[in-house]
Motif scaffolding. Structure first.
Motif: not given
Length: 269
Positions: A32-33, A35-37, A135, A268
């Motif tokens: 999820t992280y 995908q966000e970044k 990341c 990130c």
């Protein structure tokens, strides 16, 4: 340089057999992280301190090219011997000297290993190899563990905790980083865009034999075994016997739920 704790073939084999891959909760947190970044999928992922490759194999399901690295030749041999996807390869090298070009890595990970690294040097190296916009994911499971089985979960966890508490007397001072939920590792990460999540709980399916094997794989047990082989062996036998008695079963292959809390540092560049 990194502290070397998992060198021997015997220990590496136990590690391969009984260490578990990142659980679903941790996997979801990481994916999820990312995908966000990220707009684009990661091309190159490097898993540092990969041990026998449990985390590396999880990454291979989601990314194009994954390289697992570890300072231990025995661990890397175990990782290579295990079935894995064709997009995975392994290298023997220290966490603080990664054989990758500057700004060439999209994602750098480390699962339950970073507390053994020279943190300052490792963070410098991470900063060097990770691309701008890339990341870093650094996680560990904690000693916050419990067992669940029928209506005897509390008693079962007590048996497990008593064995763990005995082993912790033999733990290396680096375990302090785990006990403090990777706070120092989070602070050392040189990216301004970062966060630390300390409450990821995962249910790992295990058996009684698997739980005892996990205890055998941890570094404090190996230190205890070196110090007093007979007492160490006896601890595992006694733990298994008590677990089976509490559960009212005779087979060491009886399934139990092993619950563990993870800590995850995400950043990130």
């Amino acid at each position: 340089m990194a502290t070397q704790m998992f060198e021997g073939r015997g220990h590496a084999a136990v590690y391969q057999k009984y260490r578990f891959a990142p659980g679903k909760g941790l996997q979801q947190t990481i994916l999820t992280y990312l995908q966000e970044k990220r707009a684009n999928p990661a091309e190159l992922v490097v898993d540092v301190g990969c041990g026998s490759g449990q985390g590396t194999r999880f990454l291979a399901e989601h990314f194009k090219k994954v390289v697992g690295t570890d300072i231990s030749e025995a661990q890397i041999q175990e990782a290579r011997d295990a079935p894995s996807m064709p997009n995975v390869s392994y290298l023997v090298c220290p966490a603080e000297e990664l054989p990758f070009e500057d700004a060439s890595v999209d994602l750098l990970t480390s699962f339950t290993a970073a507390h053994w690294f020279d943190i300052e040097k490792f963070m410098r190296e991470a900063n060097r190899v990770v691309k701008p916009g890339g990341c870093v994911v650094i996680s560990t499971y904690t000693v916050d563990m419990s067992l669940r089985y029928g209506n005897c979960s509390e008693k079962l966890t007590k048996v497990f905790r008593e064995s763990w508490d005995l082993l912790l007397k033999y733990s290396h001072n680096r375990i302090k980083l785990v006990l403090e939920d990777y706070k120092d590792i989070f602070e050392a990460l040189p990216f301004p865009d970062k966060k630390r999540i300390t409450d990821i709980f995962d249910k790992i399916p295990m058996t009684v034999a698997g739980v005892v094997g996990y205890l055998e794989s941890v570094s404090p047990y190996q230190a205890f075994k070196k110090n007093d082989p007979e007492a160490a062996k006896s601890l595992l036998q006694e733990t298994e016997k008590r677990m089976l008695e509490v559960m009212g079963v005779s087979s060491r292959e009886t399934p139990v739920e092993f619950w563990v809390r993870h800590v995850c540092v995400l950043g990130c560049k």
